[in-house]
Motif scaffolding. Sequence first.
Motif, PDB file in Angstrom:
ATOM      1  N   THR A 222     -46.956  -9.553  45.027  1.00 14.58           N
ATOM      2  CA  THR A 222     -46.335 -10.058  46.250  1.00 14.58           C
ATOM      3  C   THR A 222     -47.347 -10.075  47.389  1.00 14.58           C
ATOM      4  N   PRO A 223     -47.572 -11.240  48.030  1.00 13.99           N
ATOM      5  CA  PRO A 223     -48.419 -11.241  49.236  1.00 13.99           C
ATOM      6  C   PRO A 223     -47.782 -10.327  50.279  1.00 13.99           C
ATOM      7  N   ARG A 224     -48.579  -9.513  50.922  1.00 10.48           N
ATOM      8  CA  ARG A 224     -48.004  -8.518  51.831  1.00 10.48           C
ATOM      9  C   ARG A 224     -48.945  -8.249  52.992  1.00 10.48           C
ATOM     10  N   LEU A 225     -48.381  -7.627  54.032  1.00  6.59           N
ATOM     11  CA  LEU A 225     -49.149  -7.292  55.215  1.00  6.59           C
ATOM     12  C   LEU A 225     -49.643  -5.853  55.111  1.00  6.59           C
ATOM     13  N   ARG A 226     -50.917  -5.667  55.403  1.00  7.00           N
ATOM     14  CA  ARG A 226     -51.484  -4.322  55.444  1.00  7.00           C
ATOM     15  C   ARG A 226     -51.918  -4.045  56.881  1.00  7.00           C
ATOM     16  N   ARG A 227     -51.393  -2.972  57.472  1.00  9.96           N
ATOM     17  CA  ARG A 227     -51.713  -2.609  58.849  1.00  9.96           C
ATOM     18  C   ARG A 227     -52.708  -1.447  58.824  1.00  9.96           C
ATOM     19  N   ILE A 228     -53.869  -1.695  59.400  1.00  7.47           N
ATOM     20  CA  ILE A 228     -54.953  -0.712  59.350  1.00  7.47           C
ATOM     21  C   ILE A 228     -55.369  -0.337  60.763  1.00  7.47           C
ATOM     22  N   LEU A 229     -55.550   0.945  61.003  1.00 10.08           N
ATOM     23  CA  LEU A 229     -56.056   1.436  62.280  1.00 10.08           C
ATOM     24  C   LEU A 229     -57.524   1.764  62.094  1.00 10.08           C
ATOM     25  N   ASN A 230     -58.384   0.839  62.489  1.00  9.02           N
ATOM     26  CA  ASN A 230     -59.823   1.024  62.350  1.00  9.02           C
ATOM     27  C   ASN A 230     -60.379   1.805  63.543  1.00  9.02           C
ATOM     28  N   PRO A 231     -61.284   2.765  63.316  1.00  8.71           N
ATOM     29  CA  PRO A 231     -61.801   3.590  64.412  1.00  8.71           C
ATOM     30  C   PRO A 231     -62.457   2.782  65.529  1.00  8.71           C
ATOM     31  N   ILE A 232     -63.029   1.638  65.204  1.00 10.39           N
ATOM     32  CA  ILE A 232     -63.721   0.817  66.203  1.00 10.39           C
ATOM     33  C   ILE A 232     -62.868  -0.368  66.651  1.00 10.39           C
ATOM     34  N   ALA A 233     -62.323  -1.103  65.707  1.00 13.72           N
ATOM     35  CA  ALA A 233     -61.614  -2.348  66.026  1.00 13.72           C
ATOM     36  C   ALA A 233     -60.180  -2.123  66.483  1.00 13.72           C
ATOM     37  N   GLY A 234     -59.630  -0.942  66.232  1.00 14.46           N
ATOM     38  CA  GLY A 234     -58.232  -0.698  66.574  1.00 14.46           C
ATOM     39  C   GLY A 234     -57.309  -1.194  65.471  1.00 14.46           C
ATOM     40  N   GLU A 235     -56.082  -1.544  65.821  1.00 16.27           N
ATOM     41  CA  GLU A 235     -55.109  -1.953  64.804  1.00 16.27           C
ATOM     42  C   GLU A 235     -55.385  -3.370  64.317  1.00 16.27           C
ATOM     43  N   LEU A 236     -55.407  -3.517  62.993  1.00 11.29           N
ATOM     44  CA  LEU A 236     -55.653  -4.803  62.345  1.00 11.29           C
ATOM     45  C   LEU A 236     -54.475  -5.133  61.432  1.00 11.29           C
ATOM     46  N   HIS A 237     -54.109  -6.404  61.398  1.00 14.10           N
ATOM     47  CA  HIS A 237     -53.048  -6.870  60.514  1.00 14.10           C
ATOM     48  C   HIS A 237     -53.675  -7.836  59.509  1.00 14.10           C
ATOM     49  N   LEU A 238     -53.656  -7.457  58.244  1.00 15.70           N
ATOM     50  CA  LEU A 238     -54.312  -8.245  57.201  1.00 15.70           C
ATOM     51  C   LEU A 238     -53.316  -8.615  56.108  1.00 15.70           C
ATOM     52  N   THR A 239     -53.353  -9.868  55.695  1.00 15.75           N
ATOM     53  CA  THR A 239     -52.531 -10.318  54.576  1.00 15.75           C
ATOM     54  C   THR A 239     -53.310 -10.110  53.292  1.00 15.75           C
ATOM     55  N   VAL A 240     -52.726  -9.364  52.358  1.00 18.71           N
ATOM     56  CA  VAL A 240     -53.382  -9.085  51.077  1.00 18.71           C
ATOM     57  C   VAL A 240     -52.875 -10.081  50.042  1.00 18.71           C
ATOM     58  N   THR A 241     -53.796 -10.827  49.454  1.00 18.38           N
ATOM     59  CA  THR A 241     -53.455 -11.802  48.424  1.00 18.38           C
ATOM     60  C   THR A 241     -54.100 -11.385  47.113  1.00 18.38           C
ATOM     61  N   GLU A 242     -53.314 -11.379  46.030  1.00 22.35           N
ATOM     62  CA  GLU A 242     -53.811 -11.023  44.706  1.00 22.35           C
ATOM     63  C   GLU A 242     -53.979 -12.302  43.884  1.00 22.35           C
ATOM     64  N   LEU A 243     -55.156 -12.475  43.313  1.00 22.44           N
ATOM     65  CA  LEU A 243     -55.448 -13.654  42.511  1.00 22.44           C
ATOM     66  C   LEU A 243     -55.855 -13.211  41.106  1.00 22.44           C
ATOM     67  N   ALA A 244     -55.193 -13.758  40.098  1.00 19.93           N
ATOM     68  CA  ALA A 244     -55.509 -13.399  38.715  1.00 19.93           C
ATOM     69  C   ALA A 244     -56.853 -13.995  38.318  1.00 19.93           C
ATOM     70  N   VAL A 245     -57.594 -13.261  37.514  1.00 20.63           N
ATOM     71  CA  VAL A 245     -58.845 -13.756  36.926  1.00 20.63           C
ATOM     72  C   VAL A 245     -58.501 -14.148  35.494  1.00 20.63           C
ATOM     73  N   SER A 246     -58.190 -15.421  35.297  1.00 23.08           N
ATOM     74  CA  SER A 246     -57.584 -15.847  34.028  1.00 23.08           C
ATOM     75  C   SER A 246     -58.467 -15.577  32.819  1.00 23.08           C
ATOM     76  N   ALA A 247     -59.788 -15.618  32.994  1.00 21.14           N
ATOM     77  CA  ALA A 247     -60.682 -15.363  31.867  1.00 21.14           C
ATOM     78  C   ALA A 247     -60.739 -13.883  31.506  1.00 21.14           C
ATOM     79  N   HIS A 248     -60.269 -13.035  32.422  1.00 20.74           N
ATOM     80  CA  HIS A 248     -60.261 -11.587  32.203  1.00 20.74           C
ATOM     81  C   HIS A 248     -58.877 -11.076  32.581  1.00 20.74           C
ATOM     82  N   PRO A 249     -57.928 -11.056  31.650  1.00 17.85           N
ATOM     83  CA  PRO A 249     -56.538 -10.721  31.976  1.00 17.85           C
ATOM     84  C   PRO A 249     -56.345  -9.368  32.637  1.00 17.85           C
ATOM     85  N   ASP A 250     -57.275  -8.446  32.469  1.00 18.35           N
ATOM     86  CA  ASP A 250     -57.115  -7.117  33.067  1.00 18.35           C
ATOM     87  C   ASP A 250     -57.716  -7.023  34.466  1.00 18.35           C
ATOM     88  N   LEU A 251     -58.217  -8.132  35.008  1.00 16.11           N
ATOM     89  CA  LEU A 251     -58.851  -8.086  36.319  1.00 16.11           C
ATOM     90  C   LEU A 251     -58.036  -8.865  37.362  1.00 16.11           C
TER      91      LEU A 251
END
Length: 277
Positions: A222-251
């Motif tokens: 599921t694409p999802r939002l990751r909220r990170i508090l970076n010591p320098i940049a402050g709060e960051l909102h990042l969308t995490v996308t997972e992409l299958a590596v079809s030639a390597h089913p375990d990756l």
Amino acid sequence: MSAQRAELGEFLKARRARVAPEDVGLPSGGRRRTPGLRREELALLAGVGVTWYTWLEQGRPINASGQVLDAVATTLQLTPVEREHLYRLAEATPVRLPRTTDCASETVFDEIVAALDPLPAVITNTRFDIVRANQAYHDLFHDWHQLPCIHKNLLWCIITEPAAREQLLNYDTEVPYLVGRLRSAYGEHVGDPDWETDLERLQSICPEFAQLWSRHEVAACTPRLRRILNPIAGELHLTVTELAVSAHPDLVLYVETPADDETRAKLHLTRREATAR
């Protein structure tokens, strides 16, 4: 009883406990020793024999047709990913095709993830061992990998590294999701010594993981939002996308992209060479 059949039994028990009698049109029946449906109730609703279902839940080596499993899955109100997990554990799905490397070679992974910079990108296996990562990823999550570990593992570092717990603002939703993804992948690796050793070790050192793992929850990609508090940049909102590596089913390739303009403008502040100046 095989390890895979034992896992099937535990999964069914966990899912049965999740369904309340009133959810399927049955009276609650007063006080119950355990939550959820009784075996007899589930068997009746699914149209299967009580003895057969009991044996299935006990992990006995009995045959289970797709039609019968589908009736059980419907009664348990399983999600699509849970249904797939059930079929896999019951060995009612085709054996996965053998891995092939004809479409891609691991030697090009470094170039691929490097080309995604400045977007943080990492390739892991389905156990979350880090296979390749670009510099943007190393910079953003540098503090999450400070403790010595047997191998670089995304889930291990998030759960055991204090900095990760402090900086991942939606830790309470992200970690259960990752454990659910791990449980989904585990269905194809039950009994694998590497998997079993890792899982035993992580459960022994982290009661939180042990508790989450015992719930037998599985999760779909599921694409999802990751909220990170970076010591320098402050709060960051990042969308995490997972992409299958079809030639390597375990990756799996994970790419983090800014979810808003403010994060996009501050992302360069996470680079260690920039903050060192």
